[in-house]
Design an enzyme around this catalytic site. Structure first.
Site, PDB file in Angstrom:
ATOM      1  N   HIS A 289     -76.395 -33.982  43.773  1.00 33.49           N
ATOM      2  CA  HIS A 289     -77.062 -34.773  44.818  1.00 33.49           C
ATOM      3  C   HIS A 289     -76.096 -35.561  45.693  1.00 33.49           C
ATOM      4  O   HIS A 289     -75.106 -36.112  45.223  1.00 33.49           O
ATOM      5  CB  HIS A 289     -78.175 -35.657  44.256  1.00 33.49           C
ATOM      6  CG  HIS A 289     -77.741 -36.755  43.332  1.00 33.49           C
ATOM      7  ND1 HIS A 289     -77.387 -37.990  43.783  1.00 33.49           N
ATOM      8  CD2 HIS A 289     -77.643 -36.817  41.982  1.00 33.49           C
ATOM      9  CE1 HIS A 289     -77.089 -38.772  42.756  1.00 33.49           C
ATOM     10  NE2 HIS A 289     -77.226 -38.084  41.650  1.00 33.49           N
ATOM     11  N   GLU A 335     -82.270 -38.253  45.257  1.00 31.13           N
ATOM     12  CA  GLU A 335     -82.436 -38.030  43.812  1.00 31.13           C
ATOM     13  C   GLU A 335     -82.649 -39.351  43.084  1.00 31.13           C
ATOM     14  O   GLU A 335     -83.416 -39.433  42.150  1.00 31.13           O
ATOM     15  CB  GLU A 335     -81.194 -37.329  43.247  1.00 31.13           C
ATOM     16  CG  GLU A 335     -81.347 -36.891  41.785  1.00 31.13           C
ATOM     17  CD  GLU A 335     -80.850 -37.908  40.768  1.00 31.13           C
ATOM     18  OE1 GLU A 335     -81.007 -37.655  39.579  1.00 31.13           O
ATOM     19  OE2 GLU A 335     -80.303 -38.959  41.157  1.00 31.13           O
TER      20      GLU A 335
HETATM   21 ZN   LIG Z   1     -76.914 -38.825  39.706  1.00 28.64          ZN
END
Ligand SMILES: [Zn+2]
Length: 489
Positions: A289, A335
């Site tokens: 991410h 995320e």
């Molecule tokens: Zn992470």
């Protein structure tokens, strides 16, 4: 630990094959004499271990140019545009950005003080998604719960007008198991406290350090919101409050946060591919991410993950021949503030699984790098292939760089590819040593100086070898066909 004699023998063997192979160039007549997938995997491993110029410069540039990258921020968006441009420049195909709407959360100013039995400053960080205090702050007496279970056992109404504090300690463990055990207090503590009448929630930071810094992290919505202002305390401040309470004295604190929400923000996933030469519709998915928490620069969470998978895919992309299947890199957005249960507040992993749902049946394998930069010590494959020839071949390549076959298969391979795995895509994990990760995770200390280049290269080596072997095969990672006489223990 490296097994030098084995490793150098492999280097020599690979070098001989590589020389013959590279000299061939594009000539079709030699297509039948392609080196074996295992030989190529060894070459990829050794090239990564020898150091290369992709992973470290990637994480250095990402963290330096864009700093912290909270979901929905201009920094996150600009980092995504930069990443897409870099992926194109590195020669990846089908590079594009897929946007999705989110409600962004912004930290404001925040502070905390002990005001009784005496005045002391406290080091806190507001928990992600938690609402602001009233502009003048709020005050209350603190009720200390040694564990989250203790808070959940408190009777309804028992915290009315007070501040709940969970002081549960996180256990340091190589596989990060202590995090799963401790983090429920952070995600669900605010609602459990609010349901019992609390006006705010305090938590000993979910971390393993003893420094006077607080670890932030997200909290879960209840009915579309986090119900009370919520903060992580540094471990030494949590210790201090515990000791004062143990003296039988009333602990009273003042809390302030001006956190806010941006309801019409967006985040994005960045996608890039090395297209397969024979079955390009079949995808090996690599995730990490791009967003980060706002206090550090997201170097180990998860700048290094984006660097590791990009570098591994780039090594594969630069081979003289492509893998049979497509290698797809996805740099996920949003995320850290995952709220899949909240309407209108999706995050990158769900956005990807939703918009690629029809393709998921052709996703043959998925994995994610989101555990910092410490070395990979263990690989966990889907159950269907854990005892297979594929696994044996992989272990021949990974054993020389100190990777074990996991005895217990990893079920949760990560938040980014999690929704795809939940939809049936087989998941693998290259487990990293987590002994030090939670000293830094989600703190202002998550900065580039914590990245160890040698360990980063070992990660790239393991990823490149595994991804290549999976992508240049026809192995069905979903199939549960097993040798007849071998029941699973
Ligand atoms: Zn992470």
């Amino acid at each position: 630990m490296r097994h030098r004699s084995t490793s150098s023998a492999l280097v020599r063997a690979a070098g001989i094959v590589a020389t013959a192979w590279l000299a061939c160039g594009p000539c079709v007549a030699f297509a039948a004499a392609l080196p074996s997938p295992e030989t190529v995997a060894e070459q990829l491993r050794d090239a990564a271990m020898a150091g290369h110029d992709i992973a470290y410069p990637w994480v250095s540039e990402l963290t330096t140019r864009f700093g912290p990258r909270p979901a929905g921020s201009a920094n996150e968006q600009q980092a995504a545009e930069w990443a897409a441009a870099r992926l194109k420049a590195l020669g990846f195909e089908n590079v594009h950005i897929e946007r999705f709407p989110i409600t962004a959360w912004m930290r404001g100013n925040e502070s905390a003080q002990l005001i009784a039995p005496n005045a002391q400053p406290l080091v806190v960080a507001a928990l992600g998604e938690s609402p602001p205090t009233p502009p003048a702050g709020l005050e209350g007496d603190v009720v200390v719960f040694p564990t989250f279970m203790d808070l959940k056992s408190a009777p309804p109404g028992s915290l009315t007008g007070r501040i709940a504090m969970v002081s549960q300690r996180m256990v340091r463990a190589q596989d990060g198991a202590g995090y799963g055990a401790a983090v429920a207090a952070r995600t669900d503590g605010p609602q459990e406290a609010a349901q019992r009448g609390a006006i705010a929630f305090l938590l000993r930071s979910v971390g393993t350090d003893s420094h006077r810094i607080a670890h932030t992290g997200t909290t879960r919505y209840l009915d579309g919101r986090v119900p009370v202002p919520s903060f992580a305390l540094s471990a030494p401040d949590a210790d201090q409050i515990e000791r004062i309470a143990a003296l039988g004295q009333t602990v009273r604190v003042r809390l302030f946060s001006s956190a806010s929400y941006v309801p019409d923000a967006h985040s994005q996933n960045v996608i890039a591919e090395v297209r397969g030469r024979q079955r390009p519709q079949e995808v090996v998915l690599l995730g990490a991410h791009l967003d980060s928490w706002d206090q550090g620069t997201g170097a180990i969470d998860d700048g290094t993950g984006t660097a590791i998978i990009t570098a591994a895919a780039k090594l594969i992309r630069d081979l003289p021949h492509r893998p049979q299947r497509t290698v797809r890199v996805v740099l996920f957005g949003s995320e850290e503030v995952a709220q899949p249960a909240a309407p209108g507040s999706t995050f990158g992993g769900h956005a990807y699984a939703d918009s690629h749902r029809a393709e998921l049946v052709n996703h043959v394998l998925a994995g994610e790098s989101d555990f910092g930069t410490d070395r990979v010590y263990e690989v966990s494959l889907p159950k269907a292939v854990a005892q297979s020839e594929f696994a044996k071949q992989l272990m021949r390549v990974l054993t020389p760089i100190g990777v074990l076959a996991a005895e217990r298969l990893t079920e949760n391979v990560g938040a980014d590819v999690g929704p795809s795995v939940a939809a049936g895509v087989p998941g693998f994990a290259l487990n990293q040593d987590g002994m030090g990760y939670f000293d830094i995770h989600h703190t202002p200390d998550d900065t580039l100086d914590k990245v160890d280049r040698t360990q980063l290269d070992q990660n790239v080596a393991a990823w490149a070898a595994l991804v290549w072997l999976a992508a240049d095969s026809d192995v069905d990672f979903r199939s549960h066909a097993a040798p007849a006489a071998a029941p699973q223990p």
